[in-house]
Design a protein around this motif. Structure first.
Motif, PDB file in Angstrom:
ATOM      1  N   ALA A  71       0.832  -1.204   0.000  1.00 37.27           N
ATOM      2  CA  ALA A  71       0.000   0.000   0.000  1.00 37.27           C
ATOM      3  C   ALA A  71       0.869   1.257   0.000  1.00 37.27           C
ATOM      4  CB  ALA A  71      -0.935  -0.001   1.208  1.00 37.27           C
ATOM      5  N   ILE A  72       1.930   1.272   0.785  1.00 38.22           N
ATOM      6  CA  ILE A  72       2.838   2.420   0.810  1.00 38.22           C
ATOM      7  C   ILE A  72       3.514   2.572  -0.548  1.00 38.22           C
ATOM      8  CG2 ILE A  72       4.955   3.344   1.850  1.00 38.22           C
ATOM      9  CD1 ILE A  72       2.530   3.560   3.651  1.00 38.22           C
ATOM     10  N   GLY A  73       3.935   1.475  -1.154  1.00 41.25           N
ATOM     11  CA  GLY A  73       4.572   1.526  -2.459  1.00 41.25           C
ATOM     12  C   GLY A  73       3.645   2.034  -3.536  1.00 41.25           C
ATOM     13  N   MET A  74       2.388   1.631  -3.481  1.00 42.99           N
ATOM     14  CA  MET A  74       1.419   2.083  -4.483  1.00 42.99           C
ATOM     15  C   MET A  74       1.168   3.584  -4.363  1.00 42.99           C
ATOM     16  SD  MET A  74       0.718  -0.446  -6.392  1.00 42.99           S
ATOM     17  CE  MET A  74      -0.744   0.067  -7.260  1.00 42.99           C
ATOM     18  N   GLN A  75       1.180   4.094  -3.144  1.00 37.81           N
ATOM     19  CA  GLN A  75       0.983   5.533  -2.964  1.00 37.81           C
ATOM     20  C   GLN A  75       2.164   6.323  -3.506  1.00 37.81           C
ATOM     21  OE1 GLN A  75       0.170   6.268   1.159  1.00 37.81           O
ATOM     22  NE2 GLN A  75      -2.026   5.998   0.888  1.00 37.81           N
ATOM     23  N   SER A  76       3.364   5.796  -3.347  1.00 30.22           N
ATOM     24  CA  SER A  76       4.533   6.522  -3.830  1.00 30.22           C
ATOM     25  C   SER A  76       4.635   6.454  -5.357  1.00 30.22           C
ATOM     26  CB  SER A  76       5.804   5.975  -3.184  1.00 30.22           C
ATOM     27  OG  SER A  76       6.035   4.651  -3.621  1.00 30.22           O
ATOM     28  N   LEU A  77       4.046   5.443  -5.985  1.00 30.87           N
ATOM     29  CA  LEU A  77       4.100   5.318  -7.438  1.00 30.87           C
ATOM     30  C   LEU A  77       2.973   6.056  -8.145  1.00 30.87           C
ATOM     31  CD1 LEU A  77       5.074   1.557  -7.850  1.00 30.87           C
ATOM     32  CD2 LEU A  77       6.552   3.555  -8.076  1.00 30.87           C
ATOM     33  N   ALA A  78       1.957   6.448  -7.420  1.00 32.97           N
ATOM     34  CA  ALA A  78       0.806   7.114  -8.030  1.00 32.97           C
ATOM     35  C   ALA A  78       1.235   8.494  -8.523  1.00 32.97           C
ATOM     36  CB  ALA A  78      -0.318   7.253  -7.012  1.00 32.97           C
ATOM     37  N   PRO A  79       0.699   8.923  -9.682  1.00 26.37           N
ATOM     38  CA  PRO A  79       1.057  10.259 -10.179  1.00 26.37           C
ATOM     39  C   PRO A  79       0.502  11.332  -9.251  1.00 26.37           C
ATOM     40  CG  PRO A  79      -0.691   9.314 -11.505  1.00 26.37           C
ATOM     41  CD  PRO A  79      -0.231   8.239 -10.550  1.00 26.37           C
ATOM     42  N   PRO A  80       1.211  12.429  -9.125  1.00 29.53           N
ATOM     43  CA  PRO A  80       0.720  13.487  -8.227  1.00 29.53           C
ATOM     44  C   PRO A  80      -0.552  14.113  -8.778  1.00 29.53           C
ATOM     45  CG  PRO A  80       2.651  14.237  -9.439  1.00 29.53           C
ATOM     46  CD  PRO A  80       2.473  12.783  -9.753  1.00 29.53           C
ATOM     47  N   ALA A  81      -1.376  14.578  -7.920  1.00 29.63           N
ATOM     48  CA  ALA A  81      -2.631  15.207  -8.324  1.00 29.63           C
ATOM     49  C   ALA A  81      -2.325  16.556  -8.951  1.00 29.63           C
ATOM     50  CB  ALA A  81      -3.533  15.387  -7.108  1.00 29.63           C
ATOM     51  N   PRO A  82      -3.074  16.923  -9.962  1.00 28.90           N
ATOM     52  CA  PRO A  82      -2.819  18.227 -10.583  1.00 28.90           C
ATOM     53  C   PRO A  82      -3.129  19.344  -9.597  1.00 28.90           C
ATOM     54  CG  PRO A  82      -4.817  17.275 -11.458  1.00 28.90           C
ATOM     55  CD  PRO A  82      -4.180  16.242 -10.591  1.00 28.90           C
ATOM     56  N   PRO A  83      -2.325  20.393  -9.626  1.00 32.89           N
ATOM     57  CA  PRO A  83      -2.583  21.482  -8.677  1.00 32.89           C
ATOM     58  C   PRO A  83      -3.880  22.194  -9.032  1.00 32.89           C
ATOM     59  CG  PRO A  83      -0.831  22.080 -10.205  1.00 32.89           C
ATOM     60  CD  PRO A  83      -1.169  20.641 -10.460  1.00 32.89           C
TER      61      PRO A  83
END
Length: 132
Positions: A71-83
């Protein structure tokens, strides 16, 4: 009271205790005796009665740890949300905030000048202290 080192007293006490133990042992059922024997044997050999009950603990803990790491790894691989675009402050809103600040400053200034406020505050403080 009898002296503690009297051999006659010790022998009489031993015989009385053995008789009492014999009567108590005669009243215990065979199932209870067997269960007590198994418990004594397990305690003296250091074995547990049911080692299979705890065999699932380590694999389960390892599984939860792996799931958490995933779960931690998936969060770090997710693209950042657009500002999100923040709206520019409107001059009228800024003027309203300045007027509000002036009103607060005026209200605080009246409290600094009014001795009645401090009398009221002291009266309520003694009431609050009485409640505690």
């Amino acid at each position: 009271m009898n002296p503690p080192n009297d051999p006659r007293t010790a022998a009489d006490d031993d015989a009385a205790l053995r008789a009492l133990y014999g009567r108590a042992q005669a009243q215990i059922s065979a199932g209870t005796t067997a269960r007590l024997h198994r418990a004594r044997h397990a305690a003296t050999t250091g074995s547990t009665a049911s080692p299979a009950r705890r065999s699932w603990a380590w694999p389960a803990a390892a599984g939860f740890a792996a799931l958490f790491a995933l779960a931690i790894g998936m969060q770090s691989l997710a693209p950042p949300a657009p500002p999100t675009a923040t709206p520019a402050p409107v001059l009228a809103e800024a003027d309203g905030a300045a007027a509000l600040d002036d009103g607060v400053a005026d209200a605080l200034a009246t409290y600094e000048e009014s001795p009645d406020f401090y009398l009221w505050l002291a009266a309520n403080e003694s009431t609050l202290l009485a409640m505690e």
